[in-house]
Write an enzyme that holds these catalytic residues in place. Structure first.
Site: not given
Length: 594
Positions: A221, A293, A317
């Site tokens: 990420k 996210s 997330s």
């Protein structure tokens, strides 16, 4: 674009220098709470008159009265006059704070610890055992290899049936062919990946095996730092940001032998699936966003663009994009995985965890990234162990019938599959408390972490500008009462105690993904969770996070997850239960049509 004098550090400093206030007085203002607000106010009153303060700030009783409406307060005229008389002193302390050049890595002095006094967390050691298959299964097509589990890929790599270079090449080819439509990667590190894969193959040829992740390619990420590689936080103001050193977990994954394919997309500043380059899409149906996210991590893993990925969670997330994309997400206990080098959004909530295609794979990754880190004040050193051959016999699992009555057929089917296992199901209920009242704590921490964006006006550069997006949330957070935030923290401790009592007689809780407020509750209490695919539902497709939904949205057959919640540092219980449920449901190996 400036948001007032207090947001402009140069102007502030000049005003302080011209004001004639001495350094001692400023130190008293900033540190007044150390010796009592009353004492600080009395000391300052000797140096500044109430009349002068009122003239300097322009604040009078009518302004205070209007502010009371924003905070649901009611004071008398005399009380307002007292506030006005000392308001300039408070404002000067605020301005002094805002003149400090904070870095995102500057953590607060108060550190959240999910462990309550007197509540033991059993020690663990030994890592993961019995997870890598011993049978000699021959790899199939490139697609079969790409979608294979990490544990099976580890077997193939160690027995030299495939090489890390071959596996890395398969993923790089798939990224080149597929990711243009998904937008799951911000940066692809092809050269670095090939170099690392070559090194891993050389080590195996010499008899060195680092463990199950040796030679296994992954996506990271893009709010976790990588040395000399852009780490953009998904946000336009940081799109050219390049870190000078690797985050702790990047070093840990490198030591475990994993191969970095690239940086996966994340919603800007860890919110949603909208980033500066577009919207990350769900591989099961590209008409909808992948949620966020950890948008790119879930999308890439579901699409077979990597063996596994790393996501983060502050408030959903990992769970949310895993649910949307049908991946298996493990959100570890708060503090288990070091966060040094990861963007701070909310110091008391941020967590890092794996997103995979099977339960066993999440254990292999967690074993590699679990560990001590003296640079992360929230880190809680705790060993990790899990025997993949452990049976579920005798486990006690809590559930609330009403969660499933109001759920989908997939939710109810998952509960029935659990009933067929040798576990004890126990009905539970959670107190009817205002759990959403906890949310302003997250908003306040995030507003503090990114106050510079708010005051400089750079928050206007973020792509997503809806009312629920960060820019408006951060502005609103500046009007939160400090007293109310303290009350929220006290309520948080009460919720922690409630969950400790629930888990005192349970090995896990099962629920539909967002039932009972458990997503909010467990993020604030620090408890771990495991979300895994349970089946498929015909449902309306969702657009990008926060985008308006059409009046008649298209529908499609999409994956749906079920979630398990566990005691602090007892991910092993969730893994044992999750693996048994995964095998019973038998839907985890299905692939999206790309």
């Amino acid at each position: 674009m400036a948001r007032g004098k207090s947001g402009d550090r140069d102007v502030d400093q000049a005003e302080h220098e011209k004001s004639g206030h001495d350094p001692l007085r400023r130190s008293l203002l900033v540190g007044g709470a150390a010796f009592g607000v009353a004492g600080a106010t009395a000391a300052l009153a000797q140096q500044t008159s109430p009349v002068a303060a009122t003239k300097e700030s322009g604040i009078d009783a009518s302004v205070v009265g209007q502010c009371e409406k924003m905070l649901d307060l009611a004071f008398t005229d005399d009380e307002r006059a007292g506030i006005v008389a000392t308001m300039d002193d408070q404002l000067e302390a605020v301005r002094a704070l805002r003149a400090i050049d904070f870095d995102n890595a500057d953590a607060p002095a108060s550190v959240f610890d999910p462990r309550l006094p007197g509540v033991a967390c059993p020690e663990q050691s030994g890592g993961v055992t019995n997870a890598v298959p011993q049978q000699r299964e021959t790899p199939g097509s490139a697609d079969d290899i790409a979608f294979a589990s990490v544990s099976l890929q580890a077997h193939w790599l160690r027995t030299r049936q495939i090489s890390s270079m071959e596996l890395t090449g398969i993923y790089l080819d798939r990224i080149a062919m597929i990711d243009g439509a998904l937008k799951a990667f911000i940066t692809v590190t092809a050269d670095r990946a090939r170099e690392e894969a070559t090194q891993r193959d050389g080590e195996l040829a010499e008899g060195t095996w680092r463990g199950p992740l040796h030679g296994v390619p992954y996506g990271l990420k893009d709010l976790i730092d990588t040395r000399n590689i852009p780490t953009t936080w998904g946000a336009m103001p940081y799109k050219d940001r390049v870190a000078q050193q690797d985050a702790t977990i990047v070093t840990m994954l490198d030591q475990a032998g994993a191969v970095l394919l690239g940086k996966t997309t994340c919603g800007a500043i860890a919110y949603g699936d909208i980033w500066f380059g577009g919207v990350t899409r769900n591989p099961w149906d590209k008409r909808e966003g992948s949620s966020g996210s950890s948008a790119g991590s879930a999308s890439a893993t579901a699409a077979g663009l990597c063996s596994f990925s790393i996501g983060t969670e502050t408030l959903g997330s990992i769970v949310s994009p895993s649910t949307r994309c049908g991946t298996t997400g493990l959100r570890p206990t708060f503090g288990r995985v070091p966060r040094t080098g990861a963007m701070a959004l909310c110091w008391s909530l941020d967590k890092i965890g794996p997103i995979c295609r099977s339960v066993t794979d999440t254990a292999l990754v967690l074993d590699a990234i679990n560990g001590a880190d003296n640079m992360d004040p929230g880190n809680r050193t705790h060993g990790f162990s899990w025997d993949a051959a452990q049976a579920v016999d005798g486990m006690t699992v809590g559930y609330a019938p009403n969660w499933f009555e109001s759920g989908t057929n997939v939710d109810r089917s998952a509960l029935e599959h659990l009933r067929r296992l040798p576990v004890t199901l126990k009905e539970i209920s959670l107190p009817d408390w205002p759990y959403t009242s906890l949310l302003p704590q997250l908003e306040a921490e995030a507003a503090a972490a990114f106050q510079e964006l708010t005051f400089s006006g750079k928050d206007d550069d973020l792509v997503w500008q809806e009312l629920q997006a960060w820019p408006n949330t951060w502005r609103r957070a500046h009007f939160s009462s400090a007293v109310d935030l303290m009350q929220i923290d006290r309520f948080r401790r009460r919720v922690m105690g409630m969950m400790a009592e629930k888990f005192s007689s349970l090995d896990a809780i099962i629920s539909p993904n967002y039932a009972g407020g458990l997503l909010i509750i467990t993020n604030y209490t620090g408890h771990p969770c495991l979300t895994l695919r349970a089946g498929y539902v015909e449902r309306p497709l969702s657009p990008a996070f926060g985008a308006p939904k059409p009046e008649t949205p298209a529908t499609a057959r999409m994956p749906q997850n079920i979630t398990l919640w566990g005691p602090l540092f007892e991910e092993r219980k969730l893994l044992t239960l999750g693996k048994a449920l995964e095998q019973s449901l038998a839907v985890s190996t299905d692939r999206p049509i790309l």
